[in-house]
Scaffold this motif. Structure first.
Motif, short mmCIF file in Angstrom:
data_model
loop_
_atom_site.label_atom_id
_atom_site.label_comp_id
_atom_site.label_asym_id
_atom_site.label_seq_id
_atom_site.Cartn_x
_atom_site.Cartn_y
_atom_site.Cartn_z
N GLU A 213 0.84 -1.20 0.00
CA GLU A 213 0.00 0.00 0.00
C GLU A 213 0.87 1.26 0.00
O GLU A 213 0.48 2.29 -0.55
N ASP A 214 2.06 1.16 0.62
CA ASP A 214 2.98 2.30 0.60
C ASP A 214 3.54 2.51 -0.80
O ASP A 214 3.73 3.63 -1.25
N LYS B 197 2.04 1.89 -3.54
CA LYS B 197 0.99 2.55 -4.32
C LYS B 197 0.89 4.02 -3.95
O LYS B 197 0.77 4.89 -4.81
N PHE B 198 0.98 4.30 -2.64
CA PHE B 198 0.86 5.69 -2.16
C PHE B 198 1.94 6.57 -2.77
O PHE B 198 1.66 7.62 -3.35
N PHE B 199 3.20 6.12 -2.65
CA PHE B 199 4.29 6.95 -3.15
C PHE B 199 4.22 7.06 -4.68
O PHE B 199 4.50 8.11 -5.24
N ARG C 57 1.76 9.63 -5.83
CA ARG C 57 2.15 11.02 -5.60
C ARG C 57 3.30 11.46 -6.49
O ARG C 57 3.67 12.63 -6.50
N TYR D 188 1.88 -2.99 -7.38
CA TYR D 188 0.84 -3.10 -6.35
C TYR D 188 -0.09 -4.27 -6.64
O TYR D 188 -0.51 -4.99 -5.74
N TYR D 189 -0.40 -4.46 -7.94
CA TYR D 189 -1.32 -5.55 -8.27
C TYR D 189 -0.62 -6.90 -8.38
O TYR D 189 -1.21 -7.93 -8.13
N ASN E 276 -0.69 -8.95 -1.67
CA ASN E 276 -1.01 -7.98 -0.63
C ASN E 276 -1.36 -8.73 0.65
O ASN E 276 -2.49 -9.15 0.86
N GLU F 253 -1.50 -7.61 3.56
CA GLU F 253 -2.34 -6.83 4.47
C GLU F 253 -3.82 -7.24 4.34
O GLU F 253 -4.61 -6.99 5.23
N ASN F 254 -4.14 -7.87 3.20
CA ASN F 254 -5.52 -8.33 3.04
C ASN F 254 -5.87 -9.41 4.05
O ASN F 254 -7.04 -9.67 4.30
N LEU G 41 -15.59 -9.74 3.97
CA LEU G 41 -14.15 -9.49 3.90
C LEU G 41 -13.38 -10.80 4.06
O LEU G 41 -12.45 -11.10 3.30
N SER H 54 -11.15 -12.25 1.07
CA SER H 54 -9.72 -12.38 1.37
C SER H 54 -9.30 -13.83 1.18
O SER H 54 -8.23 -14.11 0.62
N TYR I 133 -9.14 -14.53 -2.49
CA TYR I 133 -7.93 -13.90 -3.03
C TYR I 133 -6.70 -14.75 -2.72
O TYR I 133 -5.89 -15.04 -3.59
N TYR J 156 -4.44 -16.60 -5.56
CA TYR J 156 -3.03 -16.21 -5.66
C TYR J 156 -2.13 -17.43 -5.44
O TYR J 156 -1.18 -17.67 -6.18
N THR K 56 -8.30 -13.41 -9.46
CA THR K 56 -7.41 -12.91 -8.41
C THR K 56 -7.54 -11.40 -8.28
O THR K 56 -7.69 -10.86 -7.18
N PHE K 57 -7.54 -10.72 -9.45
CA PHE K 57 -7.69 -9.26 -9.42
C PHE K 57 -9.05 -8.86 -8.88
O PHE K 57 -9.17 -7.93 -8.09
N THR L 49 -11.10 -10.45 -6.85
CA THR L 49 -11.23 -10.60 -5.39
C THR L 49 -10.38 -9.57 -4.68
O THR L 49 -10.77 -9.02 -3.66
N VAL M 128 -11.72 -7.03 -1.88
CA VAL M 128 -11.17 -6.92 -0.53
C VAL M 128 -10.82 -5.46 -0.23
O VAL M 128 -11.13 -4.93 0.83
N LEU N 4 -13.94 -3.53 0.48
CA LEU N 4 -14.49 -3.87 1.80
C LEU N 4 -13.66 -3.25 2.91
O LEU N 4 -14.18 -2.77 3.91
N LYS N 5 -12.33 -3.27 2.71
CA LYS N 5 -11.47 -2.72 3.76
C LYS N 5 -11.73 -1.23 3.96
O LYS N 5 -11.76 -0.75 5.09
#
Lengths: 265, 286
Positions: free
Chosen positions: A178-179, A181-183, A186, A200-201, A205, A207-208, A236, A240, A243, A247, B15-16, B18, B22, B25-26
């Motif tokens: 997520e960081d 993606k954030f940077f 910007r 990112y994709y 992830n 964190e999910n 969720l 998750s 996912y 993956y 995969t994408f 889901t 997620v 939802l988050k």
């Protein structure tokens, strides 16, 4: 059936591994310590126990997945036992399925042991956990599954040391996507923006699978996960999990492709 | 083999999908709003395993994004102090963080106490940059009206390498003629010289004009006093001051407006800035 035989053997091999017990002992020690630490706090004891306990379970579980997973295939090749196995009427993918499920079963058993320790500490401190707790453990297990598949993938073509480094890096970066993606978002450089979105994709992830904070808060307030955010919580978990499974399937199939291409003559 | 590749290709879209699900939802569950999570340096320092300057850089990048975010600009940067504090805890020699943090906190955020805390933290490091005591002096002078402290910091700044030559003069002026708007204009002009950022420059230019209005009003009110003593009644309008030869001309209003005498109170006012600038009083948000 043949997969089962391999899986059972992998399980036996894993539980004879000394590194497993090192990790397990440390995990239990830290979980026990959480009980002692929590007595230093004013209020919110159960929060501290659960925070430390779940963190220990996740970290040590991931370490088990990595350090057992990296040797899964490599050891067989190194000791040349793979020749005897593959000369039997068994497909290569069956071999990998067996290895993978054997390790997952080992991890499940260890997860249960660590969880029992944590639940024990919570009860000793005069608290109790509800079903919400197990949703969190379920997603932690999904993280183990994904990490195991990565370790297996690297184990198919690389040495244990390198595999451990690769898998650990994925574990770290998986929590930081997520960081990225954030940077990237910007940045004013269009190439960087694109690259960070793609990364990112592509990267897992992890964190999910992290709902620890949410779950612990729910337990501490005496609520059930089903109450959280009007049903969003269960969705969720479902997505998750999906996912994680998709993956993992992709990574596992990549491992199969690489393993099939290897020459063991 | 082909089957495997095809299976992988088939697995990629779900995969994408889901993954996106997620994510959505988050964001629905997240309740913490738009605030940033800023860890404590007491935790982050050991956790960074000796890479503290790198972690400082990382949080500095986050700080810059935070400063650039219009949402937080309008809110007056509530978390800027914590961010800069963390960056400078991780890397105490990060001079630019003290300087930028300090300026933005006071000029934009109106958080003068936080600005002073950050700048004084940087000042205690004795990094040898004159900018830090200079902006400290500016804060004490412009926002808190503490001329003695302001002059002290300016003197300190003037002793540091590469400091501008006018600093000792400015410090002396502060001590001698503290309440004089001319002093404020001189100080602000020097601040302006040290600003690169366009938005910041505009902000400071605005302040200079405000002080100019104050200076002109003080000037005109002195003239009115003279008029009253001479003629025993207040003037009808400001033009009387010129026609009776008390002043040469009515000064132009810097914002493009004009000055006039308020019929009810008898005070001189600007047509643009209705409020009289309380420059020598605290201007602190919150």
């Amino acid at each position: 059936m043949r997969e089962l035989a391999i899986a059972f053997n992998t399980f036996r091999e894993c539980i004879r591994d000394r590194i497993l017990y090192n990790l397990l002992i440390f995990a239990i020690l830290i979980i026990g310590l959480s009980g002692i630490l929590s007595t230093l706090s004013i209020g919110e004891q159960v929060r501290i126990i659960l925070n430390i306990g779940l963190a220990a379970i996740e970290i040590f579980g991931v370490m088990m997945a990595i350090f057992l997973g990296i040797g899964l295939v490599y050891k067989e090749i190194d000791r040349r036992t793979i020749y005897t196995i593959l000369s039997k009427p068994i497909k290569r993918y069956q071999f990998l399925v067996g290895k993978f499920s054997g390790l997952l079963f080992t991890l499940l058993v260890n997860l249960i042991i660590m969880t029992a320790g944590l639940v024990g500490v919570v009860y000793l401190m005069g608290w109790h956990v509800n079903s919400t707790f197990f949703y969190c453990l379920w997603l932690i297990f999904m993280e183990f599954v994904l990490i195991t598949s990565l370790a297996l993938l690297f184990s198919c073509f690389s040495t244990p040391t390198l595999s451990a480094i690769f898998t650990l890096s994925f574990f770290v970066i998986g929590h930081l996507t997520e960081d990225i993606k954030f940077f990237g978002s910007r940045s004013e450089n269009p190439f960087l923006q694109k690259a960070s979105t793609i990364l990112y994709y592509i990267l897992p992830n992890l964190e999910n699978f992290n709902i620890k904070a949410l779950v612990i808060d729910t337990i501490v307030r005496g609520l059930y996960f089903e109450d959280v955010s009007a049903g969003v919580g269960l969705k969720l978990i479902l997505f998750s999990t999906l996912y994680g499974l998709f993956y993992t399937a992709i990574i596992f199939l990549l491992a199969v492709i690489i393993f099939e291409k290897r020459d063991f003559k | 083999m082909r089957v495997l590749v095809v299976t992988i290709l088939i697995l990629i879209p779900p995969t994408f999908l889901t993954f996106n699900r997620v994510e959505a939802l988050k964001t629905r569950i997240r309740v913490e709003g738009r605030g940033l999570f800023i860890p404590s340096s007491r935790f982050l320092k050991p956790a960074s395993l000796g890479f503290d300057t790198m972690v400082a850089d990382l949080y500095w990048l986050k700080t810059v994004q935070y400063i650039g975010d219009d949402f937080w600009f309008r809110k007056g940067y509530p978390q800027l102090f914590d961010l800069v504090n963390l960056v400078t805890d991780m890397d105490p020699r990060f001079e630019y963080a003290y300087e930028v943090g300090g300026i933005i906190l006071s000029v934009y955020g109106g958080r003068v106490d936080e600005s002073i805390r950050i700048l004084e933290k940087g000042y205690r490091q004795r990094l040898g940059y004159w900018e830090i005591p200079f902006f400290l002096g500016f804060n004490y002078f412009y926002y808190l009206g503490d001329y003695r402290k302001a002059a002290l910091y300016l003197t300190e700044a003037s002793r540091l390498p590469r400091s501008p030559k006018y600093l000792p003069k400015l410090a002396a002026k502060l001590l001698a003629k503290a309440g004089d708007p001319e002093t404020a204009i001189a100080f602000l002009t020097e601040v302006l010289k040290n600003m690169d950022d366009e938005r910041m420059r505009k902000e400071i230019e605005e302040r200079i004009k405000e002080v100019m209005v104050e200076r002109d009003i003080q000037h005109l009110e002195r003239a009115i006093k003279v008029y009253r003593e001479r003629f025993g009644r207040p003037p009808e309008g400001l033009e009387d001051l010129v026609s009776k030869g008390i002043i040469d001309r009515i000064p132009p209003e810097p914002f493009g407006g004009y000055y006039y005498i308020d019929k009810e109170t008898g005070e001189v006012k600007s047509s643009v800035k209705k409020e009289r600038l309380k420059i020598y009083k605290k201007r602190v948000r919150r």
